[in-house]
Design an enzyme around this catalytic site. Structure first.
Site, PDB file in Angstrom:
ATOM      1  N   SER A  62      53.271 -19.705  -3.069  1.00 52.35           N
ATOM      2  CA  SER A  62      54.714 -19.812  -2.768  1.00 52.35           C
ATOM      3  C   SER A  62      55.295 -18.713  -3.512  1.00 52.35           C
ATOM      4  O   SER A  62      55.657 -19.144  -4.787  1.00 52.35           O
ATOM      5  CB  SER A  62      55.421 -21.260  -2.730  1.00 52.35           C
ATOM      6  OG  SER A  62      54.784 -22.099  -1.919  1.00 52.35           O
ATOM      7  N   LYS A 119      57.374 -19.299   4.721  1.00 52.56           N
ATOM      8  CA  LYS A 119      57.107 -20.779   3.805  1.00 52.56           C
ATOM      9  C   LYS A 119      58.223 -21.532   3.127  1.00 52.56           C
ATOM     10  O   LYS A 119      58.195 -22.792   3.059  1.00 52.56           O
ATOM     11  CB  LYS A 119      56.161 -20.104   2.638  1.00 52.56           C
ATOM     12  CG  LYS A 119      55.763 -21.567   1.696  1.00 52.56           C
ATOM     13  CD  LYS A 119      54.839 -22.474   2.275  1.00 52.56           C
ATOM     14  CE  LYS A 119      54.578 -23.685   1.478  1.00 52.56           C
ATOM     15  NZ  LYS A 119      53.630 -23.174   0.423  1.00 52.56           N
ATOM     16  N   LYS A 175      61.002 -26.064  -6.910  1.00 47.92           N
ATOM     17  CA  LYS A 175      61.003 -24.544  -6.884  1.00 47.92           C
ATOM     18  C   LYS A 175      61.167 -23.993  -5.623  1.00 47.92           C
ATOM     19  O   LYS A 175      61.949 -22.976  -5.554  1.00 47.92           O
ATOM     20  CB  LYS A 175      59.597 -24.262  -7.619  1.00 47.92           C
ATOM     21  CG  LYS A 175      59.485 -22.566  -7.511  1.00 47.92           C
ATOM     22  CD  LYS A 175      57.886 -22.251  -8.027  1.00 47.92           C
ATOM     23  CE  LYS A 175      57.034 -22.960  -6.992  1.00 47.92           C
ATOM     24  NZ  LYS A 175      56.902 -22.397  -5.662  1.00 47.92           N
TER      25      LYS A 175
END
Length: 291
Positions: free
Chosen positions: A93, A168, A236
């Site tokens: 990611s 994503k 995050k």
């Protein structure tokens, strides 16, 4: 068989290890590398190399690292070792803005780039049933397809470089909000005298059903927070979603709520727990308000 195709998997964490094993099982010539030394039993069945210099010799380099910063750090050493014709696939990611820049820099060396982050968690990685969002040129994604097809059952090119990681971020926004919604629904059901396990059964197959309700909901009810997907990892991604939304002038109120809940858990030292632990502050709030 794909024995003539060599792949270096850089990052042998919860996702990287089963992904590397699936590539071995599919017949690729796999080598694995991790930034820190792992216990031998964790990497059983994965041929290892000690250095990035050794890893750089593969035709395709698959990155499955913790963050965009970690990917940038590894690429800083790896990039100069790569040569024209090789392909880099970033399946972690990362910030889509970083991916656009990295694709451009590698293109200058004749190295292809695909950002192909995944959804499906450790179970999806183990079973080879990940959902994969690919960003890159048609040519580069086509080159990456045999590798991606060995790791996921749903691979979609969503656009050029950076588009996979943007997709994503959207995925993680949905996951974070769904976790919060499921936690609130289970707590509400229990407070209303409804057995939340029966609620799961009753909703199965209906519009409110989901893997998060069934799988993460079960973890919430069992208070099973052994990490599959960690709180600090999802936080995050939610922070990245917030930054991207702010950059584009968007206000996403539910993102703000979920981010605050996950942030509070991290501040309490619970960032290593599974994301299902989001139910705990909601439970505690309910108990305070309804003693």
């Amino acid at each position: 068989m794909n024995a003539s195709q060599t792949v270096s998997v850089l990052g042998l964490g919860l996702m990287g290890r089963p992904m590397a094993r699936n590539l071995v099982a599919a017949g690729f010539g796999v080598t694995g590398w991790n930034r820190t030394r792992l216990e031998p039993q964790l990497t059983q069945g994965i041929p290892l190399v000690e250095t990035l210099e050794e890893a750089a010799g593969a035709q395709s380099i698959l990155l499955i690292l913790l963050s965009s910063a970690a990917t940038g750090e590894v690429l800083g050493t790896l990039g100069p070792l790569l040569s024209s014709g090789q392909l880099v696939i970033d399946m972690g990611s990362s910030d889509p803005r970083d991916s656009i820049e990295r694709a451009s820099l590698l293109a200058g060396r004749g190295v292809g780039w695909v950002d192909a982050p995944v959804s499906g968690g450790a179970l999806g990685a183990e079973t080879g049933r990940l959902a994969i969002m690919a960003g890159g040129t048609n040519e580069d994604v086509e080159r990456a397809m045999p590798i991606l097809a060995a790791l996921g059952e749903n691979v979609v090119r969503v656009g050029g470089a950076g588009a996979g990681h943007a997709a994503k971020v959207a995925n993680q926004l949905i996951v974070g909000l769904a976790l919060e919604a499921v936690a609130e629904a289970l707590v509400l059901a229990e407070a209303s005298g409804v057995d939340p396990r029966l609620l799961q059964q009753a909703l199965r197959g209906g519009w409110a059903d989901s893997r998060i309700l069934q799988e993460q909901g079960a973890r919430m009810l069992d208070r099973d927070y052994v990490p599959g997907g960690k709180i600090d990892t999802l936080l995050k991604d939610l922070r990245l979603a917030h930054d991207l939304a702010e950059e584009r002038g968007l206000t996403l109120p539910h993102l703000t709520s979920a981010r605050a809940l996950f942030s509070a858990l991290v501040e309490q030292g619970k960032g290593d727990l599974d994301c299902a632990a989001i139910v705990e502050p909601i439970r505690q709030r309910s108990l305070r308000e309804n003693p």
